[in-house]
Design an enzyme around this catalytic site. Structure first.
Site, PDB file in Angstrom:
ATOM      1  N   LYS A   1     -16.803 -29.172 -54.663  1.00 35.26           N
ATOM      2  CA  LYS A   1     -17.235 -29.119 -56.061  1.00 35.26           C
ATOM      3  C   LYS A   1     -18.129 -30.336 -56.378  1.00 35.26           C
ATOM      4  O   LYS A   1     -18.198 -31.283 -55.592  1.00 35.26           O
ATOM      5  CB  LYS A   1     -15.990 -29.081 -56.960  1.00 35.26           C
TER       6      LYS A   1
ATOM      7  N   TYR B   1     -15.309 -17.552 -61.084  1.00 34.31           N
ATOM      8  CA  TYR B   1     -14.052 -17.870 -61.760  1.00 34.31           C
ATOM      9  C   TYR B   1     -13.640 -16.801 -62.777  1.00 34.31           C
ATOM     10  O   TYR B   1     -12.880 -17.086 -63.703  1.00 34.31           O
ATOM     11  CB  TYR B   1     -14.157 -19.241 -62.430  1.00 34.31           C
TER      12      TYR B   1
ATOM     13  N   ASN C   1     -10.719 -31.654 -59.026  1.00 28.23           N
ATOM     14  CA  ASN C   1      -9.891 -31.562 -57.811  1.00 28.23           C
ATOM     15  C   ASN C   1     -10.685 -31.281 -56.536  1.00 28.23           C
ATOM     16  O   ASN C   1     -10.179 -30.723 -55.570  1.00 28.23           O
ATOM     17  CB  ASN C   1      -8.718 -30.592 -58.015  1.00 28.23           C
TER      18      ASN C   1
ATOM     19  N   HIS D   1     -12.745 -26.148 -53.603  1.00 31.38           N
ATOM     20  CA  HIS D   1     -12.252 -24.791 -53.822  1.00 31.38           C
ATOM     21  C   HIS D   1     -12.011 -24.127 -52.471  1.00 31.38           C
ATOM     22  O   HIS D   1     -12.786 -24.330 -51.536  1.00 31.38           O
ATOM     23  CB  HIS D   1     -13.288 -23.958 -54.590  1.00 31.38           C
TER      24      HIS D   1
ATOM     25  N   GLU E   1     -15.637 -13.622 -52.407  1.00 31.84           N
ATOM     26  CA  GLU E   1     -16.361 -14.876 -52.640  1.00 31.84           C
ATOM     27  C   GLU E   1     -17.459 -15.098 -51.599  1.00 31.84           C
ATOM     28  O   GLU E   1     -18.542 -15.569 -51.940  1.00 31.84           O
ATOM     29  CB  GLU E   1     -15.360 -16.040 -52.668  1.00 31.84           C
TER      30      GLU E   1
HETATM   31  P1  IDP Z   1      -7.132 -23.200 -57.227  1.00 35.83           P
HETATM   32  O1  IDP Z   1      -8.490 -23.866 -57.257  1.00 35.83           O
HETATM   33  O2  IDP Z   1      -6.114 -24.073 -56.584  1.00 35.83           O
HETATM   34  O3  IDP Z   1      -7.176 -21.811 -56.653  1.00 35.83           O
HETATM   35  P2  IDP Z   1      -6.866 -21.947 -59.840  1.00 35.83           P
HETATM   36  O4  IDP Z   1      -5.595 -21.785 -60.590  1.00 35.83           O
HETATM   37  O5  IDP Z   1      -7.506 -20.740 -59.269  1.00 35.83           O
HETATM   38  O6  IDP Z   1      -6.645 -23.080 -58.749  1.00 35.83           O
HETATM   39  O7  IDP Z   1      -7.885 -22.642 -60.866  1.00 35.83           O
HETATM   40  C1  IDP Z   1      -9.244 -22.757 -60.528  1.00 35.83           C
HETATM   41  C2  IDP Z   1      -9.731 -24.133 -60.887  1.00 35.83           C
HETATM   42  O8  IDP Z   1      -9.686 -24.285 -62.296  1.00 35.83           O
HETATM   43  C3  IDP Z   1      -8.873 -25.291 -60.360  1.00 35.83           C
HETATM   44  O9  IDP Z   1      -9.189 -25.667 -59.048  1.00 35.83           O
HETATM   45  C4  IDP Z   1      -9.209 -26.384 -61.343  1.00 35.83           C
HETATM   46  O10 IDP Z   1     -10.463 -26.994 -61.019  1.00 35.83           O
HETATM   47  C5  IDP Z   1      -9.387 -25.617 -62.628  1.00 35.83           C
HETATM   48  N1  IDP Z   1      -8.152 -25.609 -63.417  1.00 35.83           N
HETATM   49  C6  IDP Z   1      -7.055 -24.847 -63.230  1.00 35.83           C
HETATM   50  N2  IDP Z   1      -6.104 -25.097 -64.137  1.00 35.83           N
HETATM   51  C7  IDP Z   1      -6.624 -26.066 -64.933  1.00 35.83           C
HETATM   52  C8  IDP Z   1      -6.122 -26.769 -66.076  1.00 35.83           C
HETATM   53  O11 IDP Z   1      -5.015 -26.573 -66.533  1.00 35.83           O
HETATM   54  N3  IDP Z   1      -6.974 -27.702 -66.609  1.00 35.83           N
HETATM   55  C9  IDP Z   1      -8.212 -27.960 -66.119  1.00 35.83           C
HETATM   56  N4  IDP Z   1      -8.713 -27.316 -65.055  1.00 35.83           N
HETATM   57  C10 IDP Z   1      -7.931 -26.389 -64.460  1.00 35.83           C
HETATM   58 MG    MG Z   2      -7.989 -20.057 -57.389  1.00 38.82          MG
END
Ligand code: IDP
Ligand code: MG
Length: 149
Positions: free
Chosen positions: A9, A49, A112, A115, A126
């Site tokens: 990212k 997303y 984080n 992805h 994807e």
């Molecule tokens: P993942 O990336 O581990 O699959 P997902 O639940 O699919 O996690 O969420 C996609 C992305 O959305 C996460 O990697 C993170 O960057 C963002 N995200 C998810 N939940 C939150 C939140 O509560 N606050 C801010 N960003 C979030």
């Molecule tokens: Mg995800």
């Protein structure tokens, strides 16, 4: 052989973690079959997303993922989807084990680093969303027999 989609990212690119992250997948023994750096469009971000549309963090997530270049790649190997998710760690960096990418380099859930597709079905979706078929290369690493029995 299975394939998965990984993206460093904008925070990971800005922090100079592209080489470190690619190295982890290479050293693990996975084969790189596609790789590019791109500026993500609003459309691509929203489609990628799509499952999170309507959630409170969706707009911020789209803004973040389109805020700077992303390095997208596809890796291939046995059970690569589930194993890549283990290498990446939990969504929330504070829940990620030390030794995982998010556990070692991330602090905030909204930054984080990386992805990774969450299932073989997501991976297929994807990969075809981010890569044209001709951008994926079939090749045989000379070390294959030292990685697979
Ligand atoms: P993942 O990336 O581990 O699959 P997902 O639940 O699919 O996690 O969420 C996609 C992305 O959305 C996460 O990697 C993170 O960057 C963002 N995200 C998810 N939940 C939150 C939140 O509560 N606050 C801010 N960003 C979030
Ligand atoms: Mg995800």
């Amino acid at each position: 052989m299975e394939r998965t989609f990984i993206a460093v990212k904008p925070d990971g690119v800005q922090r100079g973690l592209v080489g470190t992250i690619l190295k982890k997948f290479e050293e693990k023994g996975y084969k790189l079959v596609g790789l590019k750096l791109l500026q993500v469009s609003q459309e691509l971000a929203q489609t990628h997303y799509g499952e999170h549309k309507g959630k409170p963090f969706f707009d911020g997530l789209v803004k973040f993922i389109t805020s700077g270049p992303v390095v997208a790649f596809v890796v291939e190997g046995n059970d690569v989807v589930v194993t890549a998710r283990k290498m990446i760690g939990a969504t929330k960096p504070s829940d990620s084990a030390i030794g995982t990418i998010r556990g070692d380099y991330g602090v905030d859930i909204g930054r984080n680093i990386i992805h990774g597709s969450d299932s073989p079905e997501s991976a297929e979706r994807e990969i075809s969303l981010w890569f044209k078929p001709e951008e994926l290369t079939e090749w045989t690493p000379t070390i294959s027999t030292w990685i697979y029995e």
